[in-house]
Write a protein that holds these residues in place. Structure first.
Motif, short mmCIF file in Angstrom:
data_model
loop_
_atom_site.label_atom_id
_atom_site.label_comp_id
_atom_site.label_asym_id
_atom_site.label_seq_id
_atom_site.Cartn_x
_atom_site.Cartn_y
_atom_site.Cartn_z
N GLN A 29 68.83 -7.65 -16.59
CA GLN A 29 68.92 -9.09 -16.76
C GLN A 29 68.66 -9.81 -15.45
OE1 GLN A 29 69.75 -10.67 -19.68
NE2 GLN A 29 70.10 -8.87 -20.92
N GLY A 30 68.15 -11.03 -15.55
CA GLY A 30 67.99 -11.87 -14.38
C GLY A 30 68.97 -13.03 -14.44
N ASN A 33 64.62 -18.17 -14.86
CA ASN A 33 63.30 -18.26 -14.25
C ASN A 33 63.38 -18.80 -12.83
OD1 ASN A 33 60.55 -18.33 -13.84
ND2 ASN A 33 60.21 -20.18 -15.07
N TYR A 138 66.84 -10.08 -7.22
CA TYR A 138 66.29 -9.98 -8.57
C TYR A 138 64.95 -10.70 -8.61
CZ TYR A 138 67.33 -14.87 -9.79
OH TYR A 138 67.36 -16.24 -9.85
N ASP A 140 62.55 -12.59 -11.53
CA ASP A 140 62.53 -13.12 -12.89
C ASP A 140 61.70 -14.40 -12.89
OD1 ASP A 140 62.93 -13.77 -15.50
OD2 ASP A 140 65.10 -13.99 -15.37
N TYR A 141 60.43 -14.30 -13.28
CA TYR A 141 59.58 -15.49 -13.28
C TYR A 141 58.44 -15.30 -14.28
CZ TYR A 141 56.19 -12.77 -10.56
OH TYR A 141 55.30 -11.80 -10.15
N GLN A 142 57.88 -16.40 -14.72
CA GLN A 142 56.67 -16.40 -15.54
C GLN A 142 55.99 -17.76 -15.39
OE1 GLN A 142 57.06 -15.21 -19.62
NE2 GLN A 142 54.93 -15.54 -20.10
N SER A 161 53.85 -12.89 -14.15
CA SER A 161 55.24 -12.67 -14.53
C SER A 161 55.83 -11.51 -13.74
CB SER A 161 55.36 -12.39 -16.04
OG SER A 161 54.65 -11.21 -16.38
N ARG A 163 59.72 -9.05 -13.32
CA ARG A 163 61.04 -8.72 -13.86
C ARG A 163 61.60 -7.55 -13.07
NH1 ARG A 163 64.49 -11.70 -16.94
NH2 ARG A 163 65.52 -10.51 -18.57
N GLY A 164 62.92 -7.52 -12.92
CA GLY A 164 63.55 -6.38 -12.28
C GLY A 164 64.62 -6.79 -11.29
N ASN A 196 55.70 -6.54 -11.23
CA ASN A 196 54.93 -7.79 -11.20
C ASN A 196 53.65 -7.61 -12.03
OD1 ASN A 196 56.32 -9.61 -9.01
ND2 ASN A 196 56.27 -7.56 -8.14
N ARG A 217 54.37 -1.84 -10.07
CA ARG A 217 55.79 -1.49 -10.19
C ARG A 217 56.22 -0.73 -8.94
NH1 ARG A 217 59.43 -0.44 -14.62
NH2 ARG A 217 61.01 1.11 -14.11
#
Length: 433
Positions: A29-30, A33, A138, A140-142, A161, A163-164, A196, A217
């Protein structure tokens, strides 16, 4: 004595198991955004617990004996003979804004996650230990952009985007050497992965769209250190001066990178994925982080203090030894804590109230301008349970990062942190009445 250490070992093993089971949740989870988390190794989260967040995040020089301070390991030795287990949760509501072609665009976002798990216990009257698990950074973006392909009639869609998270499992020790001098050390294991993605799609029609996808990654795993010291000279019978400092030495964190490139036509692969790098090993350079604090307190009743932090993120290097286009960061915080009467047995005399302020010069720069982050905070701790030694802690932080200048993204946020401090007196010698 041997029974005491057997119990410490058993509790430590159980706690580490619980933390390892909680780690996937922290990684999955982040906190909503955050476009700037695409830079460096993601968005740093800091070491402050809920009680510290309520007073501007300060804690380098000051630690209450009733709560756990994770910012300066030396101040663990100031804890009482109580063993404490703490849990923190963090939720964040954010409004993102940007000026595009003289028009303001905005977006609202929300995220929540586990903030930390921590257990601290005394090894002797001068020595305290702690184990903890918390997110370290963390991603967390898009974001999505559109543009005309030069020399053609077609438009392209670009989607970025990420995540992680990188998590931090720590083992800390604090020792009181003399009456007013404290030293501490924290050994932490960083682990986790950041992914990413960048997608470029030529918009022809829904049946013949061509898309190019790249997935990068990186898995991080290594040990880092934090050293701390504190001095608490008495100014008078009621007043104490607190001085503290911590340093995270510059270190290289081992990592493995996999980078994949692929072309897709209408959802079908045009060719097999092209692996540019697969499990390529390297090390990212994390710059040193120095924190200094000064505060003055009156008999566990009133405290006011200031913390200052410096971290030269311009020295950051990626796993491929490339600069991360970051700037040197500055952190200044001030806070106050008030407890009406800590020795009372009346409920409202034991409630702690906090307020604070932060000014941060972040490591991010847009259009040559370094972004500022300014926020204010309020906090409270409510005693619960038998003898009122346990607490429910609440902190609210509101602030702004960036501004509607050039292509900057302005973030206005409200963070709500909820924590629980559970205290118990362990290792009591049996008494026959």
């Amino acid at each position: 004595m041997s029974n005491n250490y057997k119990r410490v070992s058993r509790v430590a093993q159980i706690s580490l198991l619980a933390m390892s089971l909680a780690a996937p949740a922290a990684m999955a989870q982040g906190f909503g955004n955050s476009p700037y988390s695409a830079l460096g190794i993601g968005e740093p989260l800091g070491q402050a617990n809920v009680t510290n967040l309520g007073m501007g995040g300060i804690g380098v020089s000051y630690a209450s004996p009733f709560y756990l301070n994770s910012q300066n390991p030396a101040l663990l030795a100031r804890r009482s003979r109580f063993t404490v287990f703490e849990v923190g949760l963090l939720g964040q509501s954010k409004q993102l804004g940007q000026r595009v072609l003289d028009a303001q665009q905005s977006q609202r976002d929300f995220g929540a996650n586990l903030s930390y798990l921590a257990l601290a216990f005394p090894a002797s009257s001068r020595w305290n230990m702690a184990i903890s698990l918390r997110p370290y950074t963390y991603v967390d973006y898009q974001t999505r952009q559109y543009g005309r392909i030069p020399g053609t009639i077609y438009e392209a869609e670009y989607t970025y985007s990420g995540r992680g998270a990188i998590n931090k499992a720590s083992f800390s020790n604090g020792v009181r050497l003399w009456k007013n001098i404290y030293l501490g050390a924290e050994m932490s294991y960083l682990f986790g992965n950041l992914t990413n993605n960048s997608d470029s799609r030529v918009l022809i029609n829904s049946a013949t769209d061509v898309q190019v996808t790249r997935i990068d990654r990186i898995n991080y795993s290594d040990i880092v250190w934090r050293l701390g010291a504190a001095w608490r000279p008495k100014l008078s019978e009621n007043w104490t001066l607190n001085l503290g400092a911590t340093v995270d030495p510059q270190t290289r964190v081992r990592a493995r990178e996999t980078d994949i490139y692929q072309q897709v036509l209408s959802g079908q692969s045009l060719s097999a994925p092209d692996t540019l790098r697969i499990n390529q090993t390297g090390a990212a350079t994390l710059p040193r982080n120095m924190q200094f604090g000064v505060s003055i307190e009156r008999n566990n009743q009133f405290m006011v203090g200031v913390d200052v932090g410096l971290q030269p993120w311009s020295q950051f290097r990626t796993i491929s030894d490339q600069p991360g286009n970051l700037r040197d960061a500055l952190h200044v915080a001030a806070g106050v804590e008030f407890t009406p009467k800590s020795t009372s047995t009346r409920y409202w005399d034991l409630v702690s109230y906090r307020a604070g302020f932060q000014y941060n010069k972040t490591p991010y720069a847009v259009d040559g301008r370094q972004l500022n982050d300014i926020n204010g905070s309020l906090g409270v701790s409510l005693p619960v349970g038998a003898y009122l030694v346990n607490h429910v802690n609440l902190a609210i932080v509101g602030g702004q990062r960036g501004a509607l200048i050039g292509s900057q993204i302005r973030e206005r946020y409200i963070r709500i942190s909820l924590g629980f401090s559970l205290n118990d007196l362990w290792f009591r010698k049996p008494v026959i009445d």
